[in-house]
Design an enzyme around this catalytic site. Structure first.
Site, PDB file in Angstrom:
ATOM      1  N   CYS A 190       0.808  -1.220   0.000  1.00 42.71           N
ATOM      2  CA  CYS A 190       0.000   0.000   0.000  1.00 42.71           C
ATOM      3  C   CYS A 190       0.840   1.269   0.000  1.00 42.71           C
ATOM      4  O   CYS A 190       0.303   2.355  -0.160  1.00 42.71           O
ATOM      5  CB  CYS A 190      -0.901   0.011   1.224  1.00 42.71           C
ATOM      6  SG  CYS A 190       0.048  -0.058   2.739  1.00 42.71           S
ATOM      7  N   CYS A 232      -1.516  -4.987   7.160  1.00 46.88           N
ATOM      8  CA  CYS A 232      -1.169  -3.735   7.845  1.00 46.88           C
ATOM      9  C   CYS A 232      -0.473  -4.001   9.173  1.00 46.88           C
ATOM     10  O   CYS A 232       0.374  -3.227   9.611  1.00 46.88           O
ATOM     11  CB  CYS A 232      -2.417  -2.906   8.107  1.00 46.88           C
ATOM     12  SG  CYS A 232      -3.490  -2.754   6.682  1.00 46.88           S
ATOM     13  N   ASP A 272       2.398   2.456   2.589  1.00 41.92           N
ATOM     14  CA  ASP A 272       2.402   3.102   3.901  1.00 41.92           C
ATOM     15  C   ASP A 272       3.742   2.883   4.610  1.00 41.92           C
ATOM     16  O   ASP A 272       4.444   1.916   4.328  1.00 41.92           O
ATOM     17  CB  ASP A 272       1.259   2.558   4.768  1.00 41.92           C
ATOM     18  CG  ASP A 272      -0.096   3.032   4.268  1.00 41.92           C
ATOM     19  OD1 ASP A 272      -0.115   3.937   3.429  1.00 41.92           O
ATOM     20  OD2 ASP A 272      -1.113   2.500   4.718  1.00 41.92           O
ATOM     21  N   CYS A 283      -2.538   3.513   7.458  1.00 41.58           N
ATOM     22  CA  CYS A 283      -3.995   3.462   7.574  1.00 41.58           C
ATOM     23  C   CYS A 283      -4.407   3.233   9.032  1.00 41.58           C
ATOM     24  O   CYS A 283      -3.567   3.008   9.903  1.00 41.58           O
ATOM     25  CB  CYS A 283      -4.525   2.343   6.706  1.00 41.58           C
ATOM     26  SG  CYS A 283      -4.130   0.731   7.388  1.00 41.58           S
TER      27      CYS A 283
HETATM   28 FE1  FES Z   1      -1.331   0.332   4.281  1.00 42.96          FE
HETATM   29 FE2  FES Z   1      -2.926  -0.584   6.033  1.00 42.96          FE
HETATM   30  S1  FES Z   1      -3.405  -0.081   4.024  1.00 42.96           S
HETATM   31  S2  FES Z   1      -0.834  -0.261   6.244  1.00 42.96           S
END
Ligand code: FES
Length: 145
Positions: free
Chosen positions: A33, A103, A35, A59
């Site tokens: 993602c 995540c 992140d 997220c």
């Molecule tokens: Fe990226 Fe949850 S969607 S850490």
């Protein structure tokens, strides 16, 4: 869709922030993602984690799992912290929706990266700890953001 515990940790995350002159710091990105999570550890001379903080561009599930993971490693020895897996964190939160399980890996990987940083600085070997794969250098993070 989220359990009460997940919502609680998302709305009131514990241990958000940073530690100056941390004993170990780890930053990892989640390739799925994009992140990013950073964990700071303050480890004393007896190898006990006295304090831990996290910062994330992540997220809600990443925030909740990191909040829980930091609570679970605080006050623990390095070896005990190695047992705080993403599975253990998910269980402590009464579960995550399946699409959000990746995540929770961010917190585990960032803790391992911070432990790796500590071990490298102190020239010690932590049993069971492997070199973090998705460690992102601080400069790279700053360039991206
Ligand atoms: Fe990226 Fe949850 S969607 S850490």
């Amino acid at each position: 869709m989220y359990t009460e515990k997940v919502m609680d940790h998302f709305e009131h995350p514990r241990n958000v922030g940073e530690i100056e002159n941390a004993s170990g710091m780890g930053t990892v990105g989640n390739a799925k993602c994009g992140d990013i999570m950073r964990i700071y550890l303050d480890i004393d001379e007896n190898q006990i984690i006295q304090d831990v903080k996290f910062k994330t561009f992540g997220c809600g599930a990443a925030v909740a799992t990191s909040s829980m993971a930091t609570e679970m490693v605080k006050g623990k020895s390095i070896q005990e912290a190695m047992e705080v897996t993403n599975k253990a964190v998910c269980e402590a939160l009464d579960g995550l929706p399946p699409v959000k399980v990746h995540c929770s890996l961010l917190a585990e990987e960032a803790i391992h990266a911070a432990l790796w940083d500590y071990a490298t600085k102190h020239n010690i070997k932590i049993e069971g700890l492997e070199k973090p794969k998705s460690d992102i250098g601080e400069e790279e993070v700053e360039e991206e953001y």
